[in-house]
Scaffold this active site. Structure first.
Site, PDB file in Angstrom:
ATOM      1  N   GLY A 139       0.864  -1.181   0.000  1.00 26.37           N
ATOM      2  CA  GLY A 139       0.000   0.000   0.000  1.00 26.37           C
ATOM      3  C   GLY A 139       0.893   1.221   0.000  1.00 26.37           C
ATOM      4  N   GLU A 140       0.662   2.094   0.957  1.00 29.33           N
ATOM      5  CA  GLU A 140       1.485   3.294   1.073  1.00 29.33           C
ATOM      6  C   GLU A 140       2.138   3.255   2.454  1.00 29.33           C
ATOM      7  OE1 GLU A 140       2.363   5.550  -1.209  1.00 29.33           O
ATOM      8  OE2 GLU A 140       3.551   6.344   0.447  1.00 29.33           O
ATOM      9  N   SER A 141       3.447   3.058   2.461  1.00 30.64           N
ATOM     10  CA  SER A 141       4.132   2.828   3.742  1.00 30.64           C
ATOM     11  C   SER A 141       4.027   4.008   4.696  1.00 30.64           C
ATOM     12  CB  SER A 141       5.593   2.466   3.500  1.00 30.64           C
ATOM     13  OG  SER A 141       6.238   3.475   2.758  1.00 30.64           O
TER      14      SER A 141
ATOM     15  N   CYS B  27       6.023  -5.425   0.038  1.00 30.17           N
ATOM     16  CA  CYS B  27       6.135  -4.107  -0.591  1.00 30.17           C
ATOM     17  C   CYS B  27       6.144  -2.970   0.449  1.00 30.17           C
ATOM     18  CB  CYS B  27       5.046  -3.954  -1.649  1.00 30.17           C
ATOM     19  SG  CYS B  27       5.465  -2.727  -2.880  1.00 30.17           S
TER      20      CYS B  27
ATOM     21  N   ARG C  31      12.673   3.258  -1.574  1.00 27.58           N
ATOM     22  CA  ARG C  31      11.272   3.247  -2.021  1.00 27.58           C
ATOM     23  C   ARG C  31      11.181   3.665  -3.481  1.00 27.58           C
ATOM     24  NH1 ARG C  31       7.962   7.243   1.273  1.00 27.58           N
ATOM     25  NH2 ARG C  31       6.267   6.237   0.147  1.00 27.58           N
TER      26      ARG C  31
ATOM     27  N   ILE D 120       4.608  -3.445  -7.870  1.00 27.67           N
ATOM     28  CA  ILE D 120       3.815  -2.222  -8.054  1.00 27.67           C
ATOM     29  C   ILE D 120       4.497  -1.084  -7.290  1.00 27.67           C
ATOM     30  CG2 ILE D 120       1.547  -1.133  -7.739  1.00 27.67           C
ATOM     31  CD1 ILE D 120       0.378  -4.037  -7.636  1.00 27.67           C
ATOM     32  N   ARG D 121       5.040  -0.127  -7.983  1.00 30.58           N
ATOM     33  CA  ARG D 121       5.797   0.982  -7.353  1.00 30.58           C
ATOM     34  C   ARG D 121       6.672   0.422  -6.220  1.00 30.58           C
ATOM     35  NH1 ARG D 121       3.552   4.920  -4.781  1.00 30.58           N
ATOM     36  NH2 ARG D 121       1.693   3.770  -4.247  1.00 30.58           N
TER      37      ARG D 121
ATOM     38  N   HIS E 176       4.497  -8.605  -4.534  1.00 30.02           N
ATOM     39  CA  HIS E 176       3.236  -8.938  -3.840  1.00 30.02           C
ATOM     40  C   HIS E 176       2.873 -10.409  -4.021  1.00 30.02           C
ATOM     41  CE1 HIS E 176       1.858  -4.759  -3.045  1.00 30.02           C
ATOM     42  NE2 HIS E 176       2.564  -4.487  -4.124  1.00 30.02           N
TER      43      HIS E 176
ATOM     44  N   GLU F  86       0.825 -12.031  -2.511  1.00 28.64           N
ATOM     45  CA  GLU F  86      -0.627 -12.171  -2.287  1.00 28.64           C
ATOM     46  C   GLU F  86      -1.425 -11.887  -3.559  1.00 28.64           C
ATOM     47  OE1 GLU F  86       1.294  -9.796  -1.242  1.00 28.64           O
ATOM     48  OE2 GLU F  86       0.315  -7.842  -1.400  1.00 28.64           O
TER      49      GLU F  86
HETATM   50  N1  GLN Z   1       5.516   2.857  -3.207  1.00 32.57           N
HETATM   51  C1  GLN Z   1       4.886   2.397  -1.999  1.00 32.57           C
HETATM   52  C2  GLN Z   1       5.589   2.962  -0.775  1.00 32.57           C
HETATM   53  O1  GLN Z   1       6.618   3.526  -0.895  1.00 32.57           O
HETATM   54  C3  GLN Z   1       4.875   0.888  -1.939  1.00 32.57           C
HETATM   55  C4  GLN Z   1       4.040   0.326  -3.064  1.00 32.57           C
HETATM   56  C5  GLN Z   1       3.336  -0.966  -2.767  1.00 32.57           C
HETATM   57  O2  GLN Z   1       3.192  -1.388  -1.624  1.00 32.57           O
HETATM   58  N2  GLN Z   1       2.815  -1.555  -3.810  1.00 32.57           N
HETATM   59  O3  GLN Z   1       5.103   2.852   0.286  1.00 32.57           O
END
Ligand code: GLN
EC number: 4.3.3.6
Length: 204
Positions: free
Chosen positions: A54-56, A86, A118, A147-148, A183, A185
């Site tokens: 997600g977004e850390s 991630c 990141r 993903i990112r 991921h 999952e």
């Molecule tokens: N770019 C996100 C972060 O820095 C991580 C991306 C993800 O969990 N898919 O938190």
């Protein structure tokens, strides 16, 4: 015996983690109760936990604001089997840097002796899939979804590398903690979760 698995439930692909735990435990024939962890007292009720992607920065700040961070850190240091994917990897790391905004501090559990960058793969190529060799999962390559994604740029002496790509380390283990830049999952392949339940958490 019923195994209680927690998913840190503040932000990210929480439902996908719940689903992956259910599928992996069903295949292993283990009775599992999956619960979303949002309160410190829930940390005492679980046998293992996963921290979603997600977004850390959001996962870290909400964990701090809701006072889960301290209890979770103590439990992980005390041996609670933990899987971070991630953003989850970033939250577990000792140190994080952003490939775009280099020095940015964010609340981290700091329990895994790794440094991460990141958004390593940048914005132009922020999602892709790759077939990875992950020896602990056997011969067949593992289809990994990025993903990112971050990358692990440094590992401490107690850290075992589980998977590597040209860019760097993308999966690692430190005793009870396993982290991936991708991921597992999301790939529909339950091997990674089964490895965690059997070999890391020893719940099977
Ligand atoms: N770019 C996100 C972060 O820095 C991580 C991306 C993800 O969990 N898919 O938190």
């Amino acid at each position: 015996m019923v195994v209680n698995i927690g998913v840190l439930g503040f932000q990210g692909d929480i439902e996908e983690h719940v689903e992956a735990w259910r599928n992996a435990s069903e295949e292993l024939g283990v009775k599992t109760n999956v619960l979303l962890v949002k309160k410190a007292e829930q940390v005492k009720q679980i046998d293992a936990i996963s921290i979603p992607g997600g977004e850390s920065t959001v996962i870290g700040s909400l964990s701090e604001r809701m006072r889960v961070m301290g209890a979770l850190k103590e439990a992980i240091l005390g041996g609670l089997p933990t899987l971070g994917t991630c953003a989850g990897l970033i939250v577990l790391a000792k140190r994080s840097k952003d490939a775009v905004v280099t020095e940015k501090t964010q609340p981290l559990l700091g329990v895994m002796d790794v440094e991460v960058e990141r958004n390593h793969f940048g914005r132009q190529n922020d999602s892709f899939e790759a077939d990875l060799k992950i020896p602990v999962l056997g011969e067949k390559p593992f289809r990994a979804v990025f993903i990112r994604a971050p990358i692990i740029t440094r590992t401490g002496p107690g850290v075992e590398v589980l998977a590597e790509m040209e860019d760097g380390i993308v999966a690692a283990r430190q005793a009870n903690i396993v982290s991936t830049a991708f991921h597992p999952e999301l790939s529909g392949d339950t091997r990674f979760h089964k490895y965690f339940l059997k070999d890391v958490a020893k719940l099977v």
